[in-house]
Enzyme design. Structure first.
Site, mmCIF file in Angstrom:
data_model
loop_
_atom_site.group_PDB
_atom_site.id
_atom_site.type_symbol
_atom_site.label_atom_id
_atom_site.label_comp_id
_atom_site.label_asym_id
_atom_site.label_seq_id
_atom_site.Cartn_x
_atom_site.Cartn_y
_atom_site.Cartn_z
ATOM 1 C CE LYS A 143 -2.527 2.427 3.699
ATOM 2 N NZ LYS A 143 -1.429 3.270 4.078
ATOM 3 C CG ASN A 144 2.343 2.701 3.570
ATOM 4 O OD1 ASN A 144 1.221 3.161 3.385
ATOM 5 N ND2 ASN A 144 2.755 2.281 4.756
ATOM 6 C CB CYS A 176 -6.313 11.149 10.774
ATOM 7 S SG CYS A 176 -4.748 10.381 11.065
ATOM 8 N NE ARG A 217 -0.837 10.969 9.634
ATOM 9 C CZ ARG A 217 -1.100 9.850 8.975
ATOM 10 N NH1 ARG A 217 -2.279 9.319 9.049
ATOM 11 N NH2 ARG A 217 -0.184 9.272 8.240
ATOM 12 C CB ILE A 263 1.227 19.251 5.162
ATOM 13 C CG1 ILE A 263 0.195 20.399 5.147
ATOM 14 C CG2 ILE A 263 0.527 17.909 5.107
ATOM 15 C CD1 ILE A 263 -0.437 20.609 3.785
ATOM 16 C CG ASP A 301 2.156 2.122 9.404
ATOM 17 O OD1 ASP A 301 1.614 2.985 10.099
ATOM 18 O OD2 ASP A 301 2.326 2.250 8.173
ATOM 19 N NE ARG A 354 -7.231 4.399 5.082
ATOM 20 C CZ ARG A 354 -6.292 4.759 5.965
ATOM 21 N NH1 ARG A 354 -6.583 4.830 7.237
ATOM 22 N NH2 ARG A 354 -5.078 5.069 5.572
#
Ligand code: UD1
Length: 426
Positions: A22-23, A116, A121, A123, A308, A402
């Site tokens: 995914k990443n 989230c 988080r 930017i 993760d 997800r």
């Protein structure tokens, strides 16, 4: 509302193939707009986050199609460089389109991604870097939450990252590949998924040096060309299934495992008592007896123990013989599972000042109804359910979709008693 039901107590046994990463897929999908042509991405996972990224590509005017697990993207046509607010709300990784749209169109409009469930988080590293690369930004919208960025030409510069942010490193690379001059990133993230993005871009004609190190140099080129690329397997999915085996006293072979990228996870699993044998990209993991605790496990940028994998390891350590401590160093609120695991009989104290969990292992967990707060947290509750006595219902499992193609399919194949439930809200 979707949920998963697990009846615990089955030892996992057999073989499972690990899905594509995914990443790695998400930044590469954002990168496909840079080559104004065809990208063929093999071993692309069919997960919700990938489907969201594809939807954004289509909103931008690109054409996409699937053939098995191969994703085709034709980015020849691009209409407006605008990523809708709804898309950003659905998925934070859409922020990676900022770098690639600036590279391709010299302008981009995107909503500011909020925090989230795992943390604020911000930017700021992304935007500070873009400013140094000759990009101007304007905030618009009712509460200034829409970012409009533009430049007449991306100009390479030296960027020093305060922290080796994965997203910022990827966004800077995406903006720099078609810029003029040289961009040098100091304290760049060394995660395999940054290297994977570089590999894709280099295959498409970009000039990038130092991938996998904390110093990355990008020399701007005029254009990129069509490219075919095979994504590596997902190290976090592999790590998740390894912890599932550990918690269920199983014996499983994981096929297509990105072994090199799992060093820190494998080291910790051996430390708690798992047997692990590696043959090329096959990993056989088994666990016979009660697990040992770990004192001082802390999440770190790669090659350290990944944030993760923190929730999954927390589930496992709930059953260890003694006291463990886990320090979450990347995200400030990634311990929501503590409250869920307590419902299952776990003994966990939370030191919120230090962002540290102190886990005293119990003999057994007991099934309960719990809530999935985020992608990895949800998977970790599935692991706790596999190890628990009786029935566990994990609610709100859309966030597991997800990142996992079909966690129930994979674990059922290994003998778990697990199924999806569709609950109709009354
Ligand atoms: C992070 C993880 C990544 C994981 C992903 C999804 C790390 C270093 N990164 O990547 O492995 O796959 O989440 O769970 O483990 N930060 C700022 N300002 C910024 C950008 C980041 O302060 O502009 C801070 C973040 O709040 C966080 C840290 O830097 O504390 C790392 O963030 P970053 O690596 O950018 O996050 P992701 O790219 O989402």
């Amino acid at each position: 509302m979707s949920s998963i039901e697990v009846i615990g107590g089955m030892r996992l046994k057999g073989e499972v193939k690990i899905q594509g990463s995914k990443n790695a897929a998400l930044p590469i999908i954002a990168a496909t707009i840079l080559n104004k042509g065809i990208s063929v991405l093999k071993n692309c996972p069919k997960i919700l986050d990938v489907l969201h990224m594809i939807k954004i590509l289509e909103e931008l005017g690109c054409e996409t199609s699937w053939e098995g697990d191969t994703l085709y993207v034709d980015s020849t046509t691009l209409l407006d460089p605008i990523v809708s607010e709804e898309s950003v709300r659905k998925m934070r990784s859409s922020i990676l389109f900022l770098g690639s749209l600036l590279g391709r169109c010299h302008e981009a409009t995107i909503a500011y991604p909020g925090g989230c469930s795992i943390g604020k988080r911000p930017i700021d590293y992304h935007l500070n870097a873009f400013r140094k690369m000759n990009v101007e930004e304007t905030f618009t919208g009712s509460d200034n939450h829409i970012i409009y960025c533009r430049t007449n030409q991306i100009i390479g510069n030296d960027i020093f990252l305060e922290f080796p942010s994965v997203g910022a490193t990827q966004n800077i690379i995406l903006a720099a590949v078609l810029g003029s001059g040289v961009t040098r990133i100091f304290n760049a993230a060394r995660e395999p998924e940054v290297t994977e993005l570089c590999n894709y871009l280099i295959k498409a004609g970009a000039k990038i040096y130092g991938r996998g190190t904390s110093f990355i140099k990008v020399e701007g080129v005029q254009s990129l060309h069509d490219v075919e690329f095979t994504l590596s397997s997902d190290r976090i999915v592999a790590g998740t299934y390894m912890t599932a085996v550990a918690a269920s006293y199983g014996d499983v072979v994981l096929r297509a495992t990105p072994v090199r990228h799992l060093d820190s996870v494998i080291r910790q699993l051996k430390r708690i008592g798992c047997n692990i044998a590696i043959t090329e990209d096959n990993v056989r993991i088994s666990n016979q007896g009660r697990l040992q605790p770990i004192v001082g496990l802390s999440t770190q940028p790669y090659p350290g123990f990944p944030t993760d994998m923190q929730s999954q390891m927390l589930s496992v350590l709930c059953l260890a013989e003694g006291q463990s401590t886990i320090l979450e160093e990347i995200f400030e609120s990634r311990f929501q599972n503590v409250y869920e695991l307590r419902k299952m009989g776990a003994n966990i104290e939370l030191d919120t000042r230090q962002n540290k969990a102190i886990v005293t292992g119990v003999d057994k967990l007991t099934g309960a109804t719990v809530k999935s707060h985020d992608l990895r947290g949800g998977a970790a509750l599935v692991i706790a359910g596999l190890a628990a006595e009786g029935k566990t219902i994990i609610q709100d499992t859309t966030n597991i979709d997800r990142g996992y193609e079909d966690i129930c399919r994979d674990l059922s194949e290994l003998g778990a008693n697990i199924r999806y439930r569709i609950e109709i809200a009354s």
